[in-house]
Write an enzyme that holds these catalytic residues in place. Structure first.
Site, mmCIF file in Angstrom:
data_model
loop_
_atom_site.group_PDB
_atom_site.id
_atom_site.type_symbol
_atom_site.label_atom_id
_atom_site.label_comp_id
_atom_site.label_asym_id
_atom_site.label_seq_id
_atom_site.Cartn_x
_atom_site.Cartn_y
_atom_site.Cartn_z
ATOM 1 C CD GLU A 39 42.796 37.408 40.137
ATOM 2 O OE1 GLU A 39 41.638 37.270 39.669
ATOM 3 O OE2 GLU A 39 43.784 36.871 39.613
ATOM 4 C CD GLU A 76 45.065 33.043 41.302
ATOM 5 O OE1 GLU A 76 44.801 33.086 40.073
ATOM 6 O OE2 GLU A 76 44.240 33.322 42.185
#
Length: 798
Positions: free
Chosen positions: A424, A499
């Site tokens: 991220e 995720e």
């Protein structure tokens, strides 16, 4: 079409417990360090009086220890705040005195750190050797120029975990192993052996070895390199010898190709490992020898067939995990790492994403032995920060060295199937960030082109296409609704859920099951952890008022190693014939957060395995059954509550509203109209006894090995009482100490170090650590009003 076909062999480093590889030059350097938390004026100086400092053995983590006299490691005013689980960092000093015999003069002496969190300054005999900022990569130094032979030497390490530098609990200190290496002037280069094959199948493997040897002398050296390969059964597979000349101060890299007929392939079901024995010999004297362990396997990725292991399709049933080991903090004991892999494998996982940093070597060794696939990840941030004092301060100067440490150290593990360059990363849509991604991915491939490169990306939109184009596999965080439209736009893109939310486990897994281009899914998280406190209940946005919460409370498995309800639901998604039963309590288990963001979905439903609801007689309670049977029937005290189908259309679950009555609630699973499974919840009586269940009855007497003991608070009929919260005291007789205690209560402020712990939902945990002595260990447990319980463990010499 983008395709990958990689074949692979691996070498493992030396480990202290249940060693899979032995290097005659490596000595574990963990015992008897002096430790002081706080500032020390010229703490590296030989003249510093450290006699009043604490003596500790490594691995060590001071953040898991009690703060002063508080009997708790947590402080609402801690700088780490919610992200760090309200634990305390700071600065600490480690010093170790050691004697180097005069007859070792001429040897090269190196020190190897598996990892230090963080910002470590290392000095020998008062002289600074180097600084290593990153808390998760291994590093080493040549001590030779500063060593005093025939005298005592003083190694000092200053560790600085200052300011907010992590979004989760990192721990503090030398929390992984340290090794001292006594090397001949001609020796194997650190992480300098690489083994690969151009093809590997059940009939044949062509194995290519590359071994780097350094001549640290001012003259030409003539040596022999002797190599032997043994198969998993100890039979000789290959043998070769090379006569080598190495120039002064030079590094020579020897290459060899051998054929392995009918190789025994490494896989998740059969993690078969070969051993490679190598020696450097000069004038009939062995200068260095090492026995290493490797596996042979092939991996293949493309959007049409997905992921193939040894030519067979496989979906990645993955879980993310952070670095801490729950009650023992971030101390990377080999057994703690191994147990975590064992528990995740037992819960159906076949892959783990190391989020968001390289793991301890012992973790990868366990994955190799047990058959667990790994996504090895480098960083949580690059140039832009996520917290004020995190790795972004060091990235520009250190990324290349830290990538090298990860790849070169871990390259030979058969469990590692993918490199991740980041998680991220902010502003992934910007050109300058795409340029960094391209640079990192290219460098990884220059070190190892046998595995694909990935990165985990959130907020997946078309503006991330240039970033994804730098990768071989696109990591999608929380974006299963983007798989199909993105496949239509980019049909060659290989996708992976890096995720996902447990609440949406069905939707994520059906996408994986239905589409070959989606090769797997990684739940956040497979194992619960300290820090990011309460994202699994109070959610985001996080704030100081969340205290005393200190656990994330979002893992399939909690910090003690016990399965949580969402793990049982995952069982029915991944396997047939599974069945479990849970109850929605009449009141919330914890106070709710009325301000939780709608996108914050790391929680699971508020359900418990509990049929004790005194005061709720005849009130309807919602009962959920997770089932991969065709049908399930619910019975209350022998009376049927009805039968319901459980299949994909019902998301493999059924629910009933059941008026509570004490007794037995039973779910019966049917397949083809025949009973195949059942699950039972029984009302229990008052606590009457303690039952201790060890994970093992024998441990190694090496000062490192662990035994995890679960204590259940039971009624007189041996039923767990899930309401029991008795305070339990522990004592140990024999050669062991208590390394940690816990109960998985996410808001408990109790000590992890003191020899006592309250039960939570009827259980608690104590972790025993062996000493260097063999003998019988007796663990005693007492609680007010209950008879004492004891447990015998045997500690055996290695």
């Amino acid at each position: 079409m983008m395709k990958f076909f990689f074949v692979f062999l691996a070498i493992l480093p030396c480990v202290p417990c249940a060693a899979q590889s032995v290097d005659s030059s490596n000595i574990l350097f963990d015992a008897q360090w002096q430790f002081f938390k706080g500032g020390v004026e010229r703490g590296q100086a030989v003249t510093v009086d450290d006699s009043h400092w604490r003596t500790v053995d490594l691995p060590h983590d001071w953040s898991i220890e009690d703060i002063g006299s508080t009997e708790s490691p947590f402080d609402s005013n801690a700088i780490s705040q919610v992200g760090g689980g309200f634990t305390v960092g700071g600065t600490g000093w480690y010093r170790k005195s050691f004697f180097i015999p005069a007859n070792l003069k001429g040897k090269s002496i190196h020190i190897l750190f598996d990892g230090v969190y963080m910002n470590a300054d290392v000095s020998l005999n008062g002289e600074h050797i180097g600084n290593h900022p990153y808390g998760y990569t291994s590093f080493w130094y040549d001590l030779t120029p500063l060593v005093k032979y025939g005298e005592k030497n003083m190694l000092a390490v200053q560790v600085k975990n200052e300011g907010q530098n992590s979004r989760w609990y990192s721990g503090s200190g030398i929390n992984r192993h340290v090794w001292i290496q006594f090397l001949s002037a001609v020796h194997f280069v650190q992480w300098g052996t690489q083994i690969r094959s151009t093809e590997a199948n059940s009939a044949n493997a062509s194995v290519h070895t590359s071994t780097a040897i350094e001549n640290n002398t001012p003259v030409l050296q003539s040596i022999q390199l002797l190599c032997t390969v043994l198969d998993p059964h100890g039979n000789e597979t290959a043998r070769w010898k090379k006569e080598i000349q190495i120039g002064q101060g030079a590094v020579y890299t020897d290459t060899e190709t051998i054929q392995v007929n009918r190789p025994l392939l490494w896989s998740t079901d059969h993690p078969l490992l070969y051993s490679l024995h190598t020696k450097i010999v000069q004038n009939q004297e062995t200068l260095q020898q090492q026995e290493t362990v490797f596996g042979i396997r092939s991996i293949h990725f493309d959007a049409e067939t997905g992921f193939l292991l040894n030519g067979k399709p496989m979906k990645l049933k993955g879980g993310c995990y952070h670095d801490d080991n729950g009650p023992v903090g971030s101390r990377a004991y080999d057994r703690a790492e191994e147990r975590r892999v064992e528990l995740m494998k037992a819960s159906g996982f076949n892959a783990i994403r190391c989020s968001h940093n390289p793991p301890p070597p012992a973790f990868l060794n366990a994955c190799d032995r047990l058959g667990m696939l790994v996504v090895d990840e480098a960083f949580d941030m690059w140039e832009e920060p996520k917290t004020p004092y995190d790795y972004h301060l060091y990235f520009d100067l250190w990324w290349k060295q830290d990538i090298e440490s990860m790849v070169l150290r871990d390259l030979n593990h058969p469990s590692v199937i993918m490199w991740s360059i980041g998680n991220e990363i902010p502003n992934r849509q910007k050109h300058e960030v795409v340029i960094i991604a391209k640079k990192l991915a290219a460098y990884v491939r220059s070190l190892d082109d046998s595995r694909p490169v990935t990165s985990a990306v959130n907020d997946v939109k078309e503006d991330k296409d240039p970033f994804f184009a730098t990768l071989d596999i696109a990591g999608y965080n929380y974006a299963y609704t983007s798989y199909e439209p993105d496949h239509r736009r980019k049909p060659e893109r290989i996708m992976m859920g890096t995720e996902s939310y447990a609440l949406e486990a069905f939707d994520y897994w059906m996408q994986v099951a239905d589409h070959p281009y989606v090769i797997g899914d990684f739940i956040w998280t497979g194992f619960d952890y300290i820090g990011e406190a309460s994202i699994g209940w109070r959610g985001y946005m996080q704030e100081k008022s969340f205290y005393p919460w200190n656990l994330a409370y979002c893992g399939d498995i909690d910090i003690c190693g016990w399965k949580r309800p969402q793990s049982y639901y995952r069982d029915v998604l991944w396997n047939t014939g599974k069945l479990s039963i849970f109850v929605h309590p009449p009141e919330p288990s914890f106070p709710l957060n009325p301000h939780i963001e709608t996108w914050s979905k790391w929680n699971w439903e508020d359900v418990v395995a509990d049929w004790n609801w005194i005061g709720s007689e005849n009130k309807p309670l919602k009962v959920d059954v997770y089932s991969s049977c065709d049908e399930v029937e619910l019975m209350l005290n022998g009376k049927s509550m009805g039968r319901k189908a459980t299949n994909r259309a019902d998301k493999y679950r059924a629910s009933w509203d059941v008026p509570w009555q004490a007794g037995e609630l039973k779910a019966i699973g049917f397949k083809n109209k025949k009973q195949v499974q059942q699950a039972v919840l029984s009302s229990s009586g008052e606590p009457a006894q303690l039952q201790m269940v060890p994970d093992r009855t024998g441990i190694q007497a090496n000062g490192q090995d662990l035994c995890y003991v679960t204590i259940e608070i039971q009624d007189r009929d041996h039923h767990l009482n899930p309401k029991a919260d008795n305070l339990i005291h522990f004592s140990v007789d024999g050669p062991a100490s208590i390394a940690g205690v816990g109960n998985a209560n996410p808001a408990s402020l109790e000590s992890y170090q003191l020899p006592r712990r309250k039960g939570w939902r009827g259980k608690c945990l104590v972790v025993l650590k062996s000493t260097g002595q063999a003998g019988n260990i007796v663990l005693h447990a007492t609680a007010e009003g209950l008879p004492e319980a004891s447990l015998n463990i045997v500690s055996r010499a290695e």
